[in-house]
Design an enzyme around this catalytic site. Structure first.
Site, mmCIF file in Angstrom:
data_model
loop_
_atom_site.group_PDB
_atom_site.id
_atom_site.type_symbol
_atom_site.label_atom_id
_atom_site.label_comp_id
_atom_site.label_asym_id
_atom_site.label_seq_id
_atom_site.Cartn_x
_atom_site.Cartn_y
_atom_site.Cartn_z
ATOM 1 N N SER A 102 0.799 -1.223 0.000
ATOM 2 C CA SER A 102 0.000 0.000 0.000
ATOM 3 C C SER A 102 0.834 1.277 0.000
ATOM 4 O O SER A 102 0.316 2.343 -0.326
ATOM 5 C CB SER A 102 -0.938 0.022 1.213
ATOM 6 N N LYS A 158 0.907 4.566 6.971
ATOM 7 C CA LYS A 158 0.410 5.374 5.856
ATOM 8 C C LYS A 158 1.037 6.763 5.940
ATOM 9 O O LYS A 158 1.729 7.102 6.886
ATOM 10 C CB LYS A 158 -1.123 5.530 5.927
#
Length: 278
Positions: free
Chosen positions: A42, A119
């Site tokens: 990701s 993230k």
């Protein structure tokens, strides 16, 4: 001293040494740094599957989430930070605290599952965040984008989970080159980083997310292959992340292996050792 007494004294000293070592390691992990393996794609190409890093817990101060988590699925061990420090969960006060800055790569606990995620911080409290045709909008202004080259990787099973990458150039066979177009995004404040595109999908066009007080909005750099704040928690996404769930900042890749085991030395990525995270 008899031989038997000497044996038990030796065992006692060994046990003490092990206990002290565990206490020191636990203290180090709780206060200073937490090891973290990158399990998914990701955050490509900033972080690759198999990158190993230490999370700097001192960067933002301490909350219940700073307590260690111990998860070993193979033997059924699942001890979260809330098991150690659950009495402090829910408070957004942080000891020696400071807020992360937009553009930081941050490890945080998922607000529902408690799993550790990594993230990039996109939205701060009060910000308006939206995606329009794949372009990030912050407070009704599009971020600056520059076209880059094509990101290439081999279509193969990656990491311990054996994940296969998604490709912009279609379904390619095992061993073929998997391509994604790459752009460089500059956030308000000046952080410049690469992002990848795979295809047009629902997450490229969203409504407006207004970040609540004491919460943050996170996105993955591999924009079309990231479960992040664009998807609400009730839809198995991340949603807005409370300040209390912040663990720390990722500053540098220490080690990296492209294989399914770190022992497979022929898969080590020596060019990523001690690589700064931007």
């Amino acid at each position: 001293m008899s031989e038997e007494a000497g044996f038990f004294a030796s065992v006692k000293e060994t046990v003490k040494t092990v206990v002290y070592a565990l206490l020191i390691a636990g203290l180090f992990r709780t206060i200073f740094f937490q090891p973290f393996w990158i399990p998914s794609g990701s955050m490509k190409d900033t972080l690759l599957i198999g990158d190993f890093l230490f999370v700097n817990k001192m960067a933002y101060g301490y909350s219940y989430a700073s307590c260690p988590s111990i998860r070993i699925p193979a033997i059924g061990v699942d001890i979260g930070a809330d098991d150690f420090c659950g009495a402090f969960e829910g408070s957004n006060e942080r000891l020696f605290g400071s807020d992360p800055e937009r553009g930081d790569v941050v490890v945080f606990r998922h607000p529902v599952t408690g799993a550790d995620y990594i993230k990039r911080l996109i939205g701060e409290p009060g910000d308006r965040i939206q995606m329009i045709d794949g372009v990030l909008q912050i407070n009704d202004e599009a971020v600056v984008l520059e076209d880059g080259d094509v990101f290439e990787e081999v279509m193969e099973y990656q990491g311990p989970q054996g994940l296969r990458p998604r490709c912009e150039n279609g379904a390619v066979g095992q061993g073929a080159i998997c391509e994604k177009s790459r752009q460089y995004e500059t956030l308000p404040g000046g952080t410049r980083h690469s992002i990848l595109n795979i295809d047009d999908q629902f997450s490229d066009n969203t409504g407006v997310f207004t970040v609540p007080e004491d919460h943050f909005f996170f996105m993955g750099d591999n924009r079309d292959n990231s479960t992040d704040s664009r998807v609400a928690q009730e839809a198995r996404g991340v949603g807005f992340v409370p300040r209390s769930d912040i663990v720390g900042r990722a500053d540098r890749v220490m080690f990296s292996s492209a294989g399914r085991s770190m022992l497979a030395f022929w898969t080590w990525r020596s060019d990523r050792f001690f690589k700064a995270i931007e």
